[in-house]
Each structure stands twice: as structure tokens, then as C-alpha cells.
Design an enzyme around this catalytic site. Structure first.
Site, PDB file in Angstrom:
ATOM      1  N   CYS A  80       0.805  -1.237   0.000  1.00 27.49           N
ATOM      2  CA  CYS A  80       0.000   0.000   0.000  1.00 27.49           C
ATOM      3  C   CYS A  80       0.834   1.281   0.000  1.00 27.49           C
ATOM      4  O   CYS A  80       0.304   2.372  -0.204  1.00 27.49           O
ATOM      5  CB  CYS A  80      -0.949   0.003   1.186  1.00 27.49           C
ATOM      6  SG  CYS A  80      -2.222  -1.255   1.025  1.00 27.49           S
ATOM      7  N   HIS A 119      -3.030   7.404   2.917  1.00 20.82           N
ATOM      8  CA  HIS A 119      -3.493   6.112   2.405  1.00 20.82           C
ATOM      9  C   HIS A 119      -4.814   5.771   3.098  1.00 20.82           C
ATOM     10  O   HIS A 119      -4.962   5.976   4.305  1.00 20.82           O
ATOM     11  CB  HIS A 119      -2.433   5.045   2.702  1.00 20.82           C
ATOM     12  CG  HIS A 119      -2.892   3.660   2.400  1.00 20.82           C
ATOM     13  ND1 HIS A 119      -3.477   3.321   1.209  1.00 20.82           N
ATOM     14  CD2 HIS A 119      -2.883   2.516   3.155  1.00 20.82           C
ATOM     15  CE1 HIS A 119      -3.792   2.034   1.227  1.00 20.82           C
ATOM     16  NE2 HIS A 119      -3.441   1.528   2.393  1.00 20.82           N
ATOM     17  N   ASN A 130     -10.217   0.227   0.638  1.00 18.71           N
ATOM     18  CA  ASN A 130      -8.765   0.306   0.450  1.00 18.71           C
ATOM     19  C   ASN A 130      -8.435  -0.270  -0.933  1.00 18.71           C
ATOM     20  O   ASN A 130      -8.498  -1.480  -1.136  1.00 18.71           O
ATOM     21  CB  ASN A 130      -8.076  -0.493   1.559  1.00 18.71           C
ATOM     22  CG  ASN A 130      -6.560  -0.463   1.440  1.00 18.71           C
ATOM     23  OD1 ASN A 130      -6.004   0.000   0.445  1.00 18.71           O
ATOM     24  ND2 ASN A 130      -5.882  -0.977   2.458  1.00 18.71           N
TER      25      ASN A 130
HETATM   26  C1  LIG Z   1      -9.431  -5.555  10.309  1.00 17.43           C
HETATM   27  C2  LIG Z   1      -9.923  -4.542  11.316  1.00 17.43           C
HETATM   28  C3  LIG Z   1     -10.951  -3.613  10.675  1.00 17.43           C
HETATM   29  C4  LIG Z   1     -10.603  -5.289  12.467  1.00 17.43           C
HETATM   30  O1  LIG Z   1     -11.046  -4.358  13.419  1.00 17.43           O
HETATM   31  P1  LIG Z   1     -10.749  -4.590  14.967  1.00 17.43           P
HETATM   32  O2  LIG Z   1     -11.377  -3.469  15.684  1.00 17.43           O
HETATM   33  O3  LIG Z   1      -9.255  -4.767  15.108  1.00 17.43           O
HETATM   34  O4  LIG Z   1     -11.525  -5.887  15.235  1.00 17.43           O
HETATM   35  P2  LIG Z   1     -10.995  -7.239  15.901  1.00 17.43           P
HETATM   36  O5  LIG Z   1     -10.125  -7.964  14.917  1.00 17.43           O
HETATM   37  O6  LIG Z   1     -10.439  -6.938  17.254  1.00 17.43           O
HETATM   38  O7  LIG Z   1     -12.331  -7.992  16.067  1.00 17.43           O
HETATM   39  C5  LIG Z   1     -13.314  -7.595  17.024  1.00 17.43           C
HETATM   40  C6  LIG Z   1     -14.478  -8.558  16.921  1.00 17.43           C
HETATM   41  O8  LIG Z   1     -15.178  -8.309  15.706  1.00 17.43           O
HETATM   42  C7  LIG Z   1     -15.274  -9.515  14.946  1.00 17.43           C
HETATM   43  N1  LIG Z   1     -15.223  -9.197  13.533  1.00 17.43           N
HETATM   44  C8  LIG Z   1     -14.140  -9.211  12.726  1.00 17.43           C
HETATM   45  N2  LIG Z   1     -14.511  -8.858  11.483  1.00 17.43           N
HETATM   46  C9  LIG Z   1     -15.835  -8.626  11.520  1.00 17.43           C
HETATM   47  C10 LIG Z   1     -16.780  -8.222  10.582  1.00 17.43           C
HETATM   48  N3  LIG Z   1     -16.446  -7.977   9.287  1.00 17.43           N
HETATM   49  N4  LIG Z   1     -18.061  -8.048  10.961  1.00 17.43           N
HETATM   50  C11 LIG Z   1     -18.431  -8.272  12.225  1.00 17.43           C
HETATM   51  N5  LIG Z   1     -17.569  -8.653  13.190  1.00 17.43           N
HETATM   52  C12 LIG Z   1     -16.300  -8.830  12.840  1.00 17.43           C
HETATM   53  C13 LIG Z   1     -14.124 -10.369  15.414  1.00 17.43           C
HETATM   54  O9  LIG Z   1     -14.360 -11.720  15.180  1.00 17.43           O
HETATM   55  C14 LIG Z   1     -14.051 -10.030  16.882  1.00 17.43           C
HETATM   56  O10 LIG Z   1     -15.024 -10.772  17.557  1.00 17.43           O
HETATM   57  P3  LIG Z   1     -14.721 -11.375  19.019  1.00 17.43           P
HETATM   58  O11 LIG Z   1     -14.466 -10.174  19.894  1.00 17.43           O
HETATM   59  O12 LIG Z   1     -15.977 -12.109  19.333  1.00 17.43           O
HETATM   60  O13 LIG Z   1     -13.508 -12.231  18.846  1.00 17.43           O
HETATM   61  C15 LIG Z   1      -8.753  -3.691  11.898  1.00 17.43           C
HETATM   62  O14 LIG Z   1      -7.934  -4.507  12.696  1.00 17.43           O
HETATM   63  C16 LIG Z   1      -7.919  -3.039  10.852  1.00 17.43           C
HETATM   64  O15 LIG Z   1      -8.373  -2.158  10.135  1.00 17.43           O
HETATM   65  N6  LIG Z   1      -6.620  -3.407  10.767  1.00 17.43           N
HETATM   66  C17 LIG Z   1      -5.735  -2.824   9.810  1.00 17.43           C
HETATM   67  C18 LIG Z   1      -6.011  -3.413   8.470  1.00 17.43           C
HETATM   68  C19 LIG Z   1      -5.371  -2.616   7.356  1.00 17.43           C
HETATM   69  O16 LIG Z   1      -5.243  -1.435   7.444  1.00 17.43           O
HETATM   70  N7  LIG Z   1      -5.019  -3.311   6.291  1.00 17.43           N
HETATM   71  C20 LIG Z   1      -4.479  -2.723   5.114  1.00 17.43           C
HETATM   72  C21 LIG Z   1      -3.050  -2.442   5.282  1.00 17.43           C
HETATM   73  S1  LIG Z   1      -2.481  -1.387   4.023  1.00 17.43           S
END
Ligand SMILES: CC(C)(COP(=O)(O)OP(=O)(O)OC[C@H]1O[C@@H](n2cnc3c(N)ncnc32)[C@H](O)[C@@H]1OP(=O)(O)O)[C@@H](O)C(=O)NCCC(=O)NCCS
Length: 332
Positions: free
Chosen positions: A116, A256, A286
Site C-alpha cells: 500500500c 493512504h 482500500n
Molecule cells: C481488520 C480490522 C478492521 C478489524 O477491526 P478490529 O477493531 O481490530 O476488530 P478485531 O479484529 O479486534 O475484532 C473484534 C471482533 O469483531 C469480529 N469481527 C471481525 N470482522 C468482523 C466483521 N467484518 N463483521 C463483524 N464482526 C467482525 C471479530 O471476530 C471479533 O469478535 P470477538 O471479539 O468475538 O472475537 C482492523 O484490525 C484493521 O483495520 N486493521 C488494519 C487493516 C489494514 O489497514 N489493512 C491494510 C493495510 S495497508
């Protein structure tokens, strides 16, 4: 003689017309609109549909539009750098395919992969050829067809990514406008948190890799999030300090578009108010290499000659970086 800077003298984006909304995703995986919006800021994404269409088609639309609007003869372009992680084929380079589709018959080209952060890495590389006086016209195009590597049964990744891209023309400027400074970083120890497991020389495609769904994006979201929040803000603040800029000096932050919470944290650390931050993640998700050029494209008519812009990104690898540039032209 005054210093030659590389200035962006034109910008053109392209996003496919088909939309994939949060409501559509509710039908594919166990998720919901409210969760996606509150955790990422994304409402919908664009998907390139159609037999035989690939990243080069997204990029070529952007390049064709760029040539037309800047009144550039394709034969005058010296170099094209395509930044992507979804190349049409493992080889040849997508840049070659774009050159063929857009008539850049005298340009040489190559692909650059920095996930990215790719578009910023590409701008940094492309600008060197202008600054040394070697070339007069360089195109940097960032594009990805992320839908080709997203697992639409994995709710933790399929909500994030979309397809899109954008291209810029770099030309010499001797009036102090254009790219002033850039800071780029890579740290390969971060590769475990965001990658595609199979399809490379480490694990060539096989029945087993397909059965194990190893050709899709793998991500440990929380680790990536933590890394991004710290490093995108750090590098953005560093480039401000290095150029004696305070938040009032900055007209636009162009981050980004990975997660609205990461963008907000970066802007906050830089002391930049929200009205000066380009955000289109809600419409496109993204798009990996497409996020920064698509923002510049959508905000082009608000950008004025001399505006100070900070472009800032992070991505798989890990990679991260920031560019400080002075916008080189007024809206037409
Ligand atoms: C992926 C992302 C959105 C997840 O958000 P988060 O707040 O970290 O969420 P978590 O992974 O802690 O998950 C929290 C809960 O939501 C759930 N969950 C995950 N994805 C879900 C979805 N799409 N819908 C509903 N629930 C979801 C998980 O299973 C977890 O449940 P639990 O508490 O029962 O285990 C976040 O971590 C993120 O944006 N990371 C960076 C990714 C990124 O920028 N990638 C590109 C790089 S260039």
C-alpha cells in the site's frame, strides 16, 4: 542554475462502475453495515467485473485520461512506473501491458511492489529521473484489482478492499514547486502479518495451496492496525519537522485510505484539522496502490498552485513513508 524538482502536472483516476456495498457483504459473510462503518469507515467499494479485465485495464483508463487532459503525446513519455500488488501476470510487468494499451511506444517501464506504500515509493523513484534532468515526462500509475485476491468468505478482509487506481504525470519544475522531500521505509520482519501465502516461488500454486485458500490476502488485522497507527503518524510528523512545517503550513494531508481510524489518528498526531484531510474511503475502501492518486484526482479542483501537501502511507512488508510536495498548478 535553479534546482529541478519533479512536479505533478496532471492527475487522473479510474474506478470501475460496479459497487459492492456493506449490505451486499451482509449476504456473503457474517457482518453488518454498522460494524463495518464504525470499525473502518467504509460503506462501499468498486469491483472490476468482466471477462478478461485486469489491473492493466484500470491503470490504462487512468493513463488514457491523463494523456488526454494534459494534452500529452503518448510518444513523448519517457518512463512509466506501475505500482501494484495485483499484476496482470507474474511476468511480464503490468507497466509493459499498459504501455501497449495506451500507445506509450517510446517509454520503458517496470512494476514496483511496496504494497500500500507503492504509489509513494513510485513517486519517489520516478521523481529521481526528472530531478537529474534525464527525463522530461514520467508517468506513475498506482492500480489494483484487489477483488482478484480477496477471499469473500473471510469477513476480516473482504470488508476492507476494493478496486481502483490513478495516474500522475511528473515533469520538471524550476520554480520551487513539486516534490520537495520524501522519507521511505521498509521492514521485512513485518511480512508475517500481511501477505499472500502461495503463488510465489516460496509456495508455487498447487492443488494443496488452492484447497488451503492460500492465494488470498492473509492479514492479522490487529498487528497491522497497531503498526500503521504508530508509523504512519511518525513518518508524517518527521517530514513536517525536517521541513520546518507546522500544522498551519499544511494545506492538505493525503493519507493512504486503509481505515478511517488510522487516518484520524495520523491527522490528530500532526495537528491537522479534518477539513484539510482527503478522505474517500467510504466510497472505495482500500484500493491499495489506488488510494492516494484517487484522492488527488477527486480533490484536484480544490488544489491551488503552491499548496503544501503531505502524502502519507503504510502497507504490507511492512513499508511506510511520506512525501512533502508543493502543488504545481491551479484548477482549470
Ligand atoms: C481488520 C480490522 C478492521 C478489524 O477491526 P478490529 O477493531 O481490530 O476488530 P478485531 O479484529 O479486534 O475484532 C473484534 C471482533 O469483531 C469480529 N469481527 C471481525 N470482522 C468482523 C466483521 N467484518 N463483521 C463483524 N464482526 C467482525 C471479530 O471476530 C471479533 O469478535 P470477538 O471479539 O468475538 O472475537 C482492523 O484490525 C484493521 O483495520 N486493521 C488494519 C487493516 C489494514 O489497514 N489493512 C491494510 C493495510 S495497508
Amino acid at each position: 542554475m535553479s534546482k529541478i524538482n519533479a512536479a505533478i502536472t496532471g492527475i487522473q483516476g479510474y474506478v470501475p462502475k460496479d459497487k459492492l456495498t456493506n449490505i451486499d457483504l451482509e449476504k456473503l459473510v457474517d457482518t453488518n453495515d454498522e460494524w463495518i462503518i464504525s470499525r473502518t469507515g467504509i460503506k462501499e467499494r468498486r469491483i472490476l467485473k468482466g471477462e478478461g479485465l485486469a489491473t492493466s485495464d484500470i491503470a490504462s483508463e487512468a493513463v488514457k485520461g491523463l494523456l488526454k487532459k494534459t494534452n500529452t503525446d503518448p510518444l513523448e513519455v519517457d518512463l512509466i512506473i506501475c505500482t501494484t500488488i495485483t499484476s496482470d501476470m507474474v511476468f511480464p510487468a503490468t507497466a509493459n501491458i499498459i504501455s501497449d494499451k495506451t500507445g506509450l511506444k517510446h517509454a520503458w517501464g517496470f512494476d514496483l511492489n511496496a504494497a500500500c506504500s507503492g504509489f509513494l515509493f513510485g513517486l519517489t523513484v520516478g521523481s529521481q529521473f526528472i530531478e537529474t534532468g534525464k527525463y522530461k515526462k514520467v508517468i506513475v500509475v498506482g492500480a489494483d484489482k484487489m477483488s482478484s485476491m480477496v477471499d469473500y468468505t473471510d469477513r476480516t478482509t473482504c470488508i476492507i478492499f476494493g478496486d481502483g487506481g490513478g495516474a500522475v504525470l511528473l515533469e520538471p519544475n524550476e520554480d520551487g514547486l513539486g516534490i520537495i522531500d520524501s522519507i521511505m521505509h521498509s521492514d521485512g520482519s513485518g511480512r508475517y502479518f500481511l501477505h499472500q501465502k502461495a503463488g510465489g516461488s516460496l509456495k508455487p500454486a498447487s492443488h494443496e495451496t488452492i484447497d488451503a485458500r492460500e492465494h488470498f490476502v492473509f492479514q492479522e488485522g490487529k498487528s497491522v492496525f497497531k503498526f500503521a497507527v504508530i508509523n504512519m503518524a511518525d513518518v508524517s510528523c518527521k517530514i513536517m519537522q525536517q521541513n520546518n512545517l507546522d500544522s498551519d503550513d499544511i494545506n492538505w494531508l493525503v493519507p493512504h485510505q486503509a481505515n478511517l481510524r488510522i487516518i484520524d489518528a495520523t491527522a490528530k498526531r500532526m495537528g491537522i484539522e479534518k477539513s484539510k484531510v482527503m478522505i474517500n474511503i467510504q466510497n472505495y475502501g482500500n484500493t491499495t496502490n489506488g488510494t492516494i492518486p484517487s484522492c488527488l484526482w477527486e480533490w484536484e479542483d480544490q488544489l491551488k498552485k503552491g499548496d503544501n501537501l503531505i502524502l502519507s502511507a503504510f502497507g504490507g512488508g511492512f513499508t511506510w513513508g511520506a512525501i512533502y510536495l508543493k502543488w504545481a498548478y491551479n484548477p482549470s
